[in-house]
Structures are given as C-alpha cells and as structure tokens.
Design a protein around this motif. Structure first.
Motif, short mmCIF file in Angstrom:
data_model
loop_
_atom_site.label_atom_id
_atom_site.label_comp_id
_atom_site.label_asym_id
_atom_site.label_seq_id
_atom_site.Cartn_x
_atom_site.Cartn_y
_atom_site.Cartn_z
N GLY A 140 -3.41 2.86 -16.87
CA GLY A 140 -4.18 2.28 -17.98
C GLY A 140 -3.32 1.56 -18.99
N GLY A 141 -2.04 1.95 -19.09
CA GLY A 141 -1.15 1.28 -20.02
C GLY A 141 -0.81 -0.14 -19.63
N LEU A 142 -1.16 -0.55 -18.42
CA LEU A 142 -0.91 -1.91 -17.99
C LEU A 142 -1.87 -2.90 -18.63
CD1 LEU A 142 -0.41 -1.23 -14.15
CD2 LEU A 142 1.37 -1.57 -15.89
N SER A 143 -2.97 -2.37 -19.20
CA SER A 143 -3.96 -3.23 -19.84
C SER A 143 -3.73 -3.28 -21.35
CB SER A 143 -5.38 -2.70 -19.56
OG SER A 143 -6.34 -3.40 -20.32
N ASP A 144 -3.91 -4.45 -21.93
CA ASP A 144 -3.80 -4.63 -23.37
C ASP A 144 -5.16 -4.83 -24.03
OD1 ASP A 144 -0.99 -4.45 -23.53
OD2 ASP A 144 -0.79 -6.52 -22.84
N PRO A 151 -7.44 1.49 -24.30
CA PRO A 151 -6.20 2.21 -23.99
C PRO A 151 -6.30 3.71 -24.21
CG PRO A 151 -5.71 0.19 -25.19
CD PRO A 151 -7.20 0.35 -25.22
N ARG A 152 -7.03 4.14 -25.23
CA ARG A 152 -7.18 5.57 -25.48
C ARG A 152 -8.18 6.20 -24.52
NH1 ARG A 152 -6.45 5.41 -32.05
NH2 ARG A 152 -4.50 6.60 -32.09
N ILE A 153 -9.23 5.48 -24.16
CA ILE A 153 -10.18 6.01 -23.17
C ILE A 153 -9.45 6.36 -21.89
CG2 ILE A 153 -12.16 5.45 -21.73
CD1 ILE A 153 -13.24 3.73 -23.98
N LEU A 154 -8.56 5.47 -21.45
CA LEU A 154 -7.84 5.68 -20.20
C LEU A 154 -6.64 6.60 -20.40
CD1 LEU A 154 -7.84 1.99 -18.88
CD2 LEU A 154 -9.50 3.80 -18.40
N GLY A 155 -5.90 6.40 -21.50
CA GLY A 155 -4.66 7.14 -21.69
C GLY A 155 -4.84 8.62 -21.90
N LEU A 156 -5.87 9.01 -22.66
CA LEU A 156 -6.10 10.42 -22.96
C LEU A 156 -7.08 11.09 -22.01
CD1 LEU A 156 -6.30 10.00 -26.84
CD2 LEU A 156 -4.59 11.37 -25.62
N LEU A 157 -7.55 10.36 -21.02
CA LEU A 157 -8.54 10.88 -20.09
C LEU A 157 -8.11 12.19 -19.41
CD1 LEU A 157 -11.29 10.42 -18.69
CD2 LEU A 157 -10.07 9.09 -16.94
N TYR A 208 -1.37 6.63 -27.81
CA TYR A 208 -2.11 6.17 -26.61
C TYR A 208 -3.04 5.00 -26.94
CZ TYR A 208 -0.77 10.73 -24.61
OH TYR A 208 -0.08 11.83 -24.15
N ASP A 209 -2.69 4.18 -27.91
CA ASP A 209 -3.62 3.14 -28.34
C ASP A 209 -3.16 1.72 -28.03
OD1 ASP A 209 -1.53 3.05 -30.13
OD2 ASP A 209 -2.78 2.75 -31.90
N GLN A 210 -2.05 1.57 -27.28
CA GLN A 210 -1.56 0.24 -26.95
C GLN A 210 -1.10 0.19 -25.50
OE1 GLN A 210 0.99 -1.76 -30.04
NE2 GLN A 210 1.04 0.27 -30.95
N GLY A 211 -1.09 -1.02 -24.97
CA GLY A 211 -0.57 -1.22 -23.63
C GLY A 211 0.95 -1.19 -23.64
N TYR A 212 1.54 -1.07 -22.46
CA TYR A 212 2.99 -0.95 -22.36
C TYR A 212 3.71 -2.18 -22.90
CZ TYR A 212 1.88 2.91 -19.17
OH TYR A 212 1.41 4.08 -18.61
N SER A 218 9.41 -1.80 -20.29
CA SER A 218 8.95 -2.26 -18.98
C SER A 218 7.88 -1.30 -18.47
CB SER A 218 10.11 -2.31 -17.99
OG SER A 218 10.59 -1.00 -17.72
N ASP A 219 7.05 -1.79 -17.55
CA ASP A 219 5.96 -0.96 -17.04
C ASP A 219 6.47 0.33 -16.42
OD1 ASP A 219 4.25 -2.93 -17.88
OD2 ASP A 219 4.01 -3.85 -15.90
N GLY A 220 7.53 0.24 -15.62
CA GLY A 220 8.06 1.42 -14.97
C GLY A 220 8.59 2.44 -15.97
N ASP A 221 9.39 1.99 -16.93
CA ASP A 221 9.93 2.91 -17.94
C ASP A 221 8.82 3.50 -18.80
OD1 ASP A 221 12.48 2.41 -17.04
OD2 ASP A 221 12.93 0.91 -18.59
N ALA A 222 7.84 2.69 -19.13
CA ALA A 222 6.75 3.16 -19.98
C ALA A 222 5.91 4.23 -19.27
CB ALA A 222 5.86 1.99 -20.40
N MET A 223 5.71 4.07 -17.96
CA MET A 223 4.97 5.09 -17.22
C MET A 223 5.70 6.43 -17.23
SD MET A 223 3.36 3.18 -13.88
CE MET A 223 2.23 1.81 -14.04
N VAL A 224 7.01 6.38 -17.07
CA VAL A 224 7.81 7.61 -17.11
C VAL A 224 7.71 8.26 -18.48
CG1 VAL A 224 10.14 8.56 -16.95
CG2 VAL A 224 9.38 6.84 -15.30
N ILE A 225 7.79 7.45 -19.53
CA ILE A 225 7.69 7.98 -20.89
C ILE A 225 6.32 8.59 -21.13
CG2 ILE A 225 7.64 7.34 -23.33
CD1 ILE A 225 9.76 5.21 -22.69
N ARG A 226 5.26 7.89 -20.69
CA ARG A 226 3.91 8.44 -20.88
C ARG A 226 3.76 9.76 -20.14
NH1 ARG A 226 -1.68 5.16 -20.99
NH2 ARG A 226 -0.78 4.82 -23.07
#
Length: 357
Positions: A140-144, A151-157, A208-212, A218-226
């Motif tokens: 979900g973080g790939l979307s802005d 972003p919160r609907i998907l991120g906190l799901l 959880y309110d913004q895209g990566y 980067s998308d890969g690093d941000a996914m690991v952080i999330r």
C-alpha cells in the motif's frame, strides 16, 4: 449486555493516549520531547485500530448494521470534519485538501474506520486475511493517493484484521500476572529504542499516512522499515493491553465516551496552540512535558465525565441519543402499564420500617 470493565479501561486509556499524542505537538523539538512522542506513536494507533477491529466483529451487511454505521461513524464525520476545518481557519491554522475527500487532522480515523467496517464481513471470514493484510500494508505504501486517507486504510489494515480474528479469551491471556514483567520490559525497550528512530527511519513512518516516495526512501527500504514499525507496534500494543487493569473503576464508566473525547479534544488542543498556552514553559523541558501530559489527561477525564459526556453525546450521536431516549421512555411506559395491570404499583406497597416488624 453487561459491559466488560477491562475493555472499557482499555478504550479510555487509548483515547487518553490519543489526546496526549496530539498535545505533545504543542511542545518544542527537544530530544526528550521527540523520544516520548515517537514512543507513544509506535503503538498507540495500532492498539486503537486493533481494538476497533475487535469491537467490529459482529458487523454484517444488513439494515440494522448499515444504519448503525451511518449514525455512529459517517454522520459524526460529516459533521465534525467541516466543524474542525472551519474552526482551524478561524484561528489562523488553515489546512489544505478538499473537505471530506481528504480527512483533516484527527478526522481521518472515522473515515478509515468506515471503510474497514464496511469490509468486515469479508475480512473476518478466514484467518488467512491476517497475512494477506500484511502484504496489502507493505504494498500500500507504493501508492501516493490521499483520497479518503487511502495510505492509512491500507497501511494499518493488519491491526484491524488481527482484532477481528482475536477472540476475547485470546486478549485475556495478556492480562495474566506472569505477562506483566515482560510487558513492562518491552515498553522500556521501546522507549529507549524510540530515541534512535531517525537513525534508521523517520517519525513519519509511524503515521502510515504517506506513500514511500513522499517519505524519501526507496520502495524496498521503505517496506523493510514498515515491517519493523508494524512489529514494534504489535509488541507495544500487546504490552500496554497486558498492563491495563481488569477491575472496574471510575475510568471504566468513562470507556463508553471515547468518541466524545476523540471528537472534542481537537478543538481544545488547537486553541491551546493558537493561544500559545504552553510557550511560557518551553524553556523548562520537564515542566513543559509533564504539564502537557497532565493537562491532556485532565482534558480526557473532563470530556468523558458522565455529566459532560451525556450532554456532548447529543452532538456526537444525535440519532442514537433520540433512540435511547425513546427506548427509555417506552420501557418506563411499559413498566407503568404492567404495574397497573397487576396492581403491584410502588405506591401500593408498604414501606420497609413503616408498619412492618
């Protein structure tokens, strides 16, 4: 249905933490201020979402539940979103974004809860929804897209879905006495870890309110952080739930007023920011921090106090308030009718101590 005092204690504790978290924004940017802020935000939003999921598990696609969804979630959002937005404009704190389509400040929670609850009958069908929700959050973080706070609907799901699938006995396991020392140790670790958030991530990951892309990773690093942030959030919320007492107390009676506290505290916090109430104390780090936290707790207690909450509930939930008034009135009329039919009226009964041995 009898209320569960532990759940009421949890609800009031978490909504008070929401007030504290928002109030901490009035402080400066000292290292301690940021550490306390990040410490709370690691887990208090995930905990609130998990509890919302747990309390949504009975939702079905039927007329009664759709009516409740509109009157208790959609209608307050439609009323308080413009109220808070125009209030902030009056005190020179304007916000960007179209009203209702992009929720402003604290109003995001009602918006995302509406969509989560609407999807509940699908999300609760099988436990496999839990790992799928984790995947949805990471992707979900790939979307802005900011419409309806996507972003919160998907991120906190994942936290909402986990709450749907946790039974009451699962949550009660956290309250065992032997869990509490581990819970306390976990919170101490999270607090110390919070001092180093900016070394491997950013505080913005906790919202959880913004895209990566907007977070600057980067998308890969941000996914690991999330994934790390979600794991810490799960550990923190479990630890807090384990430490909240199960016994009924004064705050248990306030657990039914969480929506009142949530919707009204923002006006006070924003006005305090506008008036600069905290500014005279910012030079003293400990005084400003303790004053803000203490004032936030006092505000939560005031708004949830039964005499205050009863009045404000008419604004927060006008439809439900009318229904409850009609129900109470109907119950009293029925009781009087039964007394008349049976001749068992209270005025016909002898008083204890009056003519009795």
């Amino acid at each position: 249905m009898a209320r569960d005092p532990w759940l009421d204690n949890v609800k009031f504790t978490l909504v008070t933490l929401v007030v504290i978290g928002h109030s901490l924004g009035l402080l400066g940017a000292t290292a301690l201020d940021l550490q306390v802020y990040d410490f709370i935000y690691y887990w208090h939003i995930p905990a609130f979402v998990l509890l919302s999921g747990h309390l949504s598990k009975d939702f079905e696609w039927d007329r009664r539940h759709f009516s409740s969804l509109f009157t208790t979630i959609a209608l307050p959002y439609l009323m308080f979103e413009p109220a808070l937005l125009y209030f902030r404009r009056e005190i020179d704190q304007p916000e960007d974004g179209p009203m209702w389509l992009e929720p402003h400040w604290a109003m995001w929670y009602l918006c995302v809860l509406f969509f989560w609850r609407l999807a509940t009958p699908l999300l609760k069908r099988h436990w496999v929804a839990c790992p799928l929700a984790v995947g949805v959050s990471l992707l979900g973080g790939l979307s802005d897209e900011l419409i309806f706070c996507l972003p919160r609907i998907l991120g906190l799901l994942p936290f909402f879905v986990l709450g749907l699938h946790l039974r009451r006995e699962h949550l009660k396991l956290l309250t065992a006495w032997w869990v509490k020392p581990f819970a306390l140790a976990a919170l101490v670790w999270i607090f110390r870890f919070s001092a180093h958030t900016d070394e491997w991530a950013r505080s913005a990951f906790l919202y959880y309110d913004q895209g990566y892309e907007a977070l600057g990773f980067s998308d890969g690093d941000a996914m690991v952080i999330r994934a790390k942030v979600m794991a810490i959030g799960l550990l923190g919320l479990a630890s807090v739930l384990a430490l909240i007492p199960r016994r009924a107390s004064v705050i248990s009676t306030m657990g039914s007023s969480t929506l009142v506290v949530y919707l009204f505290h923002g006006f006070v916090v924003r006005y305090a920011d506008y008036r600069g109430w905290v500014e005279p104390y910012l030079d003293n780090q400990w005084l400003s921090l303790t004053s803000v936290i203490g004032s936030a707790i006092a505000l939560s207690l005031f708004l949830a106090a039964p005499p205050v909450a009863r009045v404000l509930t008419w604004i927060v939930d006008p439809v439900g308030s009318v229904r409850r008034l009609r129900y109470v009135g109907g119950s009293r009329s029925l009781a009087r009718q039964r007394e008349d039919d049976t001749g068992d009226s209270r005025r016909d009964r002898p008083r204890v101590g009056a003519g009795s041995p």
